[in-house]
Design an enzyme around this catalytic site. Structure first.
Site, PDB file in Angstrom:
ATOM      1  CB  SER A   1      -0.934   0.006   1.212  1.00 38.31           C
ATOM      2  OG  SER A   1      -0.172  -0.132   2.396  1.00 38.31           O
TER       3      SER A   1
ATOM      4  CG  ASP B   1      -3.672   5.400   6.962  1.00 41.92           C
ATOM      5  OD1 ASP B   1      -2.455   5.338   7.239  1.00 41.92           O
ATOM      6  OD2 ASP B   1      -4.210   4.699   6.078  1.00 41.92           O
TER       7      ASP B   1
ATOM      8  CG  HIS C   1      -0.630   4.004   4.468  1.00 37.09           C
ATOM      9  ND1 HIS C   1      -1.842   3.520   4.912  1.00 37.09           N
ATOM     10  CD2 HIS C   1       0.000   2.978   3.871  1.00 37.09           C
ATOM     11  CE1 HIS C   1      -1.938   2.244   4.590  1.00 37.09           C
ATOM     12  NE2 HIS C   1      -0.827   1.882   3.951  1.00 37.09           N
TER      13      HIS C   1
END
Ligand SMILES: *[C@@H]1O[C@H](CO)[C@@H](O)[C@H](O)[C@H]1NC(C)=O
Ligand SMILES: *[C@@H]1O[C@H](CO)[C@@H](O)[C@H](O)[C@H]1NC(C)=O
Length: 353
Positions: free
Chosen positions: A33, A317, A320
């Site tokens: 991600s 978040d 990240h």
């Protein structure tokens, strides 16, 4: 738009205007991600970022990137002179594959089972398989083996994976057996790197393409992420030390693996990007308070109002980094200040080899 948003947009145009033709004909992205730009949008998984506030400071809005703006991969693409973002494997068309593909998938890792408790993901092995399909297709479309080989040998490849082999595997003993089987951090790091080294070798052996330029990113200090801090606690310290110790074991063992890959594959050029070292430099004044309201899994809860806190935080978040951190990481990976940041080459050097 906040002042930081305006500033970032300016940087974005500057980079795009300065460069005409990209410095390399193609750029391929593998990972999780940290560099996914939408491959998970169509998958059955909770690891998706196809809703606000993700993309809140991004020119294209919500895309499936797990941050407010650009990822490290996006910014490196700009530094390489690409005037468009590299398309995802999920959406790429024949017309664009010669310029590169982004195979990265949120929740994925070096190990096949990593992230499985959250649903589907494209593991690094599957990403390599997808790359094989793309390369095959390129041979078919270009109809000139020599040309295609030469073309692909000039590409930059980046690999940014491994964090989920900790976060969504080793550190979740109720879902995964790894911490029961490999009872020390050192043993697990060794097992992971053995597999990683094999995978990186596969990457260069696909169709025996000759010189290859591959930048391998180390892991960030996962123990400092807001989500891990809230799960494990820090006993008064700023970060979860036990997790950072495990991550350092992995990071310290990558460089020798890279050196060995370079020694045994004279046509390939691997380099190690030391994310931990890069992250140790700025940070001053930035907190590790997330910039959105977190769900229990550490991702942002869906909401359209964005937090003003994001100008002061390192994290968007629970896991990240926010775009400013990505800009710094990408710039240092591209133009390293010291060999501690990137070794043996930074990406700008890799381009010229
Ligand atoms: C194939 O590509 C090579 C390298 O670019 C070029 O020299 C050669 O002329 C091409 N062959 C054909 C048949 O187009
Ligand atoms: C990466 O950075 C860390 C933190 O500064 C450092 O301890 C380590 O030696 C570096 N690794 C390499 C291979 O340079």
């Amino acid at each position: 738009m906040s002042s930081i948003g305006v500033r970032l947009v300016v940087v974005y145009f500057q980079i795009f205007v300065v460069n005409g033709k990209p410095q390399v004909p193609c750029y391929f992205i593998f990972g999780d991600s940290l560099v996914d730009s939408g491959n998970n949008n169509q998958l059955q998984t909770t690891v998706k970022s196809d809703y606000p506030p993700y993309g809140t400071d991004f020119s294209e809005g919500v895309t499936g990137r797990f941050t407010n703006g650009r990822t490290v991969a996006d910014i490196i693409g700009e530094l390489l002179g690409f005037d468009e973002y590299i398309p995802t494997y999920a959406t790429v068309t024949d017309q664009h594959i010669s310029q590169g593909v982004n195979y990265a998938s949120g929740g994925s890792g070096i190990r096949e089972e990593t992230g499985s408790h959250m649903g589907d993901r494209i593991s690094f092995d599957k990403q390599l398989l997808n790359h094989r399909w793309i390369v095959l297709r390129l041979f078919e479309l270009q109809q000139n083996t020599t040309y295609t080989r030469e073309h692909l040998s000039k590409c930059i490849y980046i690999v940014n994976t491994g964090s989920n082999d900790y976060i969504n595997n080793y550190l979740k003993p109720t879902f995964y057996a790894t911490s029961h089987i490999y009872t020390t951090n050192g043993h697990y790091a060794k097992i992971l790197l053995k597999q990683y080294s094999r995978q990186l070798k596969v990457q260069i052996s696909i169709f025996d393409l000759g010189a290859r330029k591959i930048a391998v990113f180390g892991l960030g200090l996962i123990g400092c992420s807001p989500a891990e801090i809230s799960i494990f606690g820090t006993e008064g310290k700023p970060c979860v030390d036990s997790i950072n110790k495990a991550v350092k074991q992995f990071n310290n063992k990558i460089k020798p693996v890279i050196d060995e890959l370079n020694d045994h594959n004279p046509d390939a050029k691997f380099t190690f990007i030391n994310v931990t070292n890069i992250a140790s430099q700025p940070g001053a004044g930035l907190t590790n308070i997330p910039s959105c309201i977190l769900r229990t899994d550490g991702q942002c809860a869906e909401m359209t109002i964005t937090s003003p806190v994001r100008t002061m935080s390192m994290y968007f978040d629970g896991y990240h980094p926010i775009e400013v951190v990505n800009i710094h990481t990408a710039k240092m990976a591209y133009n390293a200040v010291s060999t501690m940041d990137a070794s043996p080459y930074d990406i700008s050097h890799l381009v010229r080899l």
